[in-house]
Design a protein around this motif. Structure first.
Motif, PDB file in Angstrom:
ATOM      1  N   GLU A  94      36.167  57.315  82.080  1.00 42.82           N
ATOM      2  CA  GLU A  94      34.714  57.858  81.941  1.00 42.82           C
ATOM      3  C   GLU A  94      34.575  59.206  82.547  1.00 42.82           C
ATOM      4  OE1 GLU A  94      32.483  56.686  80.103  1.00 42.82           O
ATOM      5  OE2 GLU A  94      30.629  57.977  80.776  1.00 42.82           O
TER       6      GLU A  94
ATOM      7  N   ALA B 108      33.119  54.828  73.820  1.00 33.89           N
ATOM      8  CA  ALA B 108      32.614  54.034  74.927  1.00 33.89           C
ATOM      9  C   ALA B 108      34.137  53.639  75.805  1.00 33.89           C
ATOM     10  CB  ALA B 108      32.129  52.576  74.455  1.00 33.89           C
TER      11      ALA B 108
ATOM     12  N   SER C  98      29.365  43.216  75.115  1.00 34.20           N
ATOM     13  CA  SER C  98      30.189  44.420  75.403  1.00 34.20           C
ATOM     14  C   SER C  98      31.326  44.654  74.329  1.00 34.20           C
ATOM     15  CB  SER C  98      30.798  44.629  76.600  1.00 34.20           C
ATOM     16  OG  SER C  98      29.717  44.664  77.633  1.00 34.20           O
TER      17      SER C  98
ATOM     18  N   MET D 297      30.209  56.119  77.901  1.00 30.25           N
ATOM     19  CA  MET D 297      29.325  54.871  77.999  1.00 30.25           C
ATOM     20  C   MET D 297      30.448  53.837  78.490  1.00 30.25           C
ATOM     21  SD  MET D 297      27.551  52.409  75.500  1.00 30.25           S
ATOM     22  CE  MET D 297      27.404  53.712  74.163  1.00 30.25           C
TER      23      MET D 297
ATOM     24  N   LEU E 246      31.000  50.073  78.902  1.00 30.01           N
ATOM     25  CA  LEU E 246      30.573  48.792  78.752  1.00 30.01           C
ATOM     26  C   LEU E 246      31.039  47.759  79.622  1.00 30.01           C
ATOM     27  CD1 LEU E 246      31.227  49.161  74.913  1.00 30.01           C
ATOM     28  CD2 LEU E 246      28.920  49.149  75.808  1.00 30.01           C
TER      29      LEU E 246
END
Ligand code: TXA
Ligand code: MG
Length: 324
Positions: free
Chosen positions: A157, A166, A14, A1, A3
Motif C-alpha cells: 500500500e 486494492a 474482501s 485500499m 482489503l
C-alpha cells in the motif's frame, strides 16, 4: 485500499471485492507464502500490461502465473515427469516451474518466450482467492521494479497504493523471500534460475540429478531477469560481511544487521533471528532492510551459511548490495 482477509468475518467480502476487480481487468496486491504479489488475470493482456506500468517493470521480464493445482497448471503449460515429481514433493509451495507454454498464455506474460513460469502457492488466503477467481493470476512481487520485495500489505500500500485497485491483507509472509525457480524444459538439464525457500539440495534429491547453474550457460543474457546483478536494492548503501572482525572501520551511524541476536546489542545493531534460525532470518530480511532504509544511509548485513534457504538469502543480499 487494503482489503482485510486476516479475520474470518471479513474474508468473504474482501475476496469477492478483489475477485470482481480482477475479473473486470484490474490489478490487486495478493498475499502469498513467499512475498506479496501484484496480480492480474493472466489471460487478459490489457490487465497484465497494467502490472508492468504500475511497477515500472520492463516488458522483457516475464511473469509467473499462479494457479490452484496441477490440472490448472496443465491448462497453461506442457507438463513433464520432472514437474510432476516436484509438484508431489513440494506443492502447494514456494517453487516455480518454467515449462513450455500453451497458446492461451499471451506474449506479454511470457515476454515473447515459448515458456511460462507457473507456481501453485500455499498461502490459505491466496488459495481461497484463486478458487474464487478461477483464472490463472500473473503476479510479480508487488514492489516498484528493482526495490526490495514486500512482505506485508502495508509495504504494498505504501509504495503502490495509488497505482493499484486494492491489496488483500493476508498477514506477514511466512517465507519472506521469493519462490525457487527451476527451468524444466530440458529434463536432462534442470536449471536453478533462482534459489528460494525450496532448497537446491531438496530438489536434486527428488529429481535424482544435479541442478545446473545458469551462469555457466549464458552469462550475458540471464534467463530470468530477476537474476540481474542489481535488484532488490534499498536506497541505502548495503555492504555485506561474514565475520564481526570485518566491521572494524565502519562509518559512524551505520546500521549493522547480524544473523543472530548479539549478546549485548548496542545502538544501531539489529538482527534477523532471535533463535539463530535461517527461516526466521529469511522471513525478517526484507522488512528489516525496508525499515532501516528509512533512517540509515549505510547498512552492513551479515551473510548466512550458504545452505538451505541461506542460499536464497545470500543471493538476494548479493543483488541488493552496493557495487564498489
Ligand atoms: O515468490 C514468488 O515467486 C513471487 C510471488 C508473488 O509469487 N513472485 C515473484 O515474481 O518473485 P517476480 O516477477 O518478481 O520474479 C519472477 C522471476 C523473474 O525474474 C522472471 O524473469 C522469471 O521469474 N521468469 C518468469 N517467467 C519466466 C520464463 N518463462 N522463463 C524464465 N524466467 C522467467
Ligand atoms: Mg520481483
Amino acid at each position: 485500499m487494503i482489503l482485510d482477509a486476516t479475520k474470518k468475518e471479513n474474508l468473504e467480502e474482501s475476496l469477492s471485492k478483489a475477485a470482481s476487480m480482477i475479473l473486470s481487468g484490474g490489478i490487486v496486491g495478493v498475499p502469498t507464502e513467499t512475498v506479496y504479489g501484484l496480480a492480474a488475470n493472466a489471460l487478459n493482456p490489457d490487465a497484465v500490461r497494467k502490472i508492468f506500468e504500475a511497477k515500472g517493470r520492463p516488458f522483457i521480464d516475464p511473469l509467473i502465473a499462479h494457479v490452484y493445482d496441477f490440472s490448472k497448471l496443465e491448462e497453461i503449460a506442457i507438463a513433464n515427469d520432472s514437474a510432476r515429481k516436484l509438484y508431489q514433493a513440494f506443492c502447494p509451495g514456494a517453487i516455480t516451474f518454467v515449462l513450455p507454454k500453451k497458446e492461451c498464455i499471451p506474449d506479454i506474460v511470457s515476454a515473447g518466450k515459448p515458456t511460462v513460469a507457473v507456481r501453485i502457492p500455499s498461502h490459505p488466503v491466496m488459495r481461497e482467492f484463486m478458487k474464487k477467481v478461477g483464472v490463472p493470476l500473473s503476479a510479480p512481487s508487488a514492489n516498484p521494479f528493482g526495490y526490495v520485495s514486500p512482505t506485508t500489505a502495508e509495504h504494498v500500500e505504501s509504495q503502490l497504493g495509488d497505482r493499484i485497485d486494492a491489496v488483500i491483507d493476508g498477514g506477514i509472509c511466512d517465507c519472506g523471500v521469493e519462490s525457487t525457480i527451476v527451468m524444466l524444459t530440458d529434463e536432462d538439464r534442470p536449471m536453478l534460475l533462482r534459489p528460494g525457500p525450496v532448497a537446491r539440495e531438496q530438489i536434486e534429491k527428488v529429481l535424482g540429478k544435479k541442478l545446473i547453474d545458469p551462469k555457466d550457460k549464458n552469462p550475458a543474457h540471464p534467463t530470468a531477469p530477476g537474476m540481474l546483478k542489481s535488484h532488490y536494492a534499498p536506497k541505502a548503501k548495503l555492504h555485506l560481511f561474514e565475520n564481526e572482525s570485518e566491521l572494524k572501520d565502519i562509518p559512524e551511524g551505520s546500521a549493522v544487521i547480524y544473523f543472530a541476536r548479539p549478546k549485548s546489542p548496542k545502538k544501531d545493531e539489529f538482527w534477523l533471528s532471535e533463535k539463530s534460525d535461517m527461516n526466521e532470518a529469511a522471513r525478517n530480511l526484507f522488512a528489516l532492510i525496508r525499515s532501516l532504509d528509512k533512517t540509515y544511509s549505510t547498512i552492513f548485513c551479515q551473510k548466512l551459511e550458504n545452505v538451505g534457504i541461506g542460499e536464497a538469502v545470500n543471493d538476494r543480499l548479493g543483488r541488493a548490495k552496493t557495487k564498489l
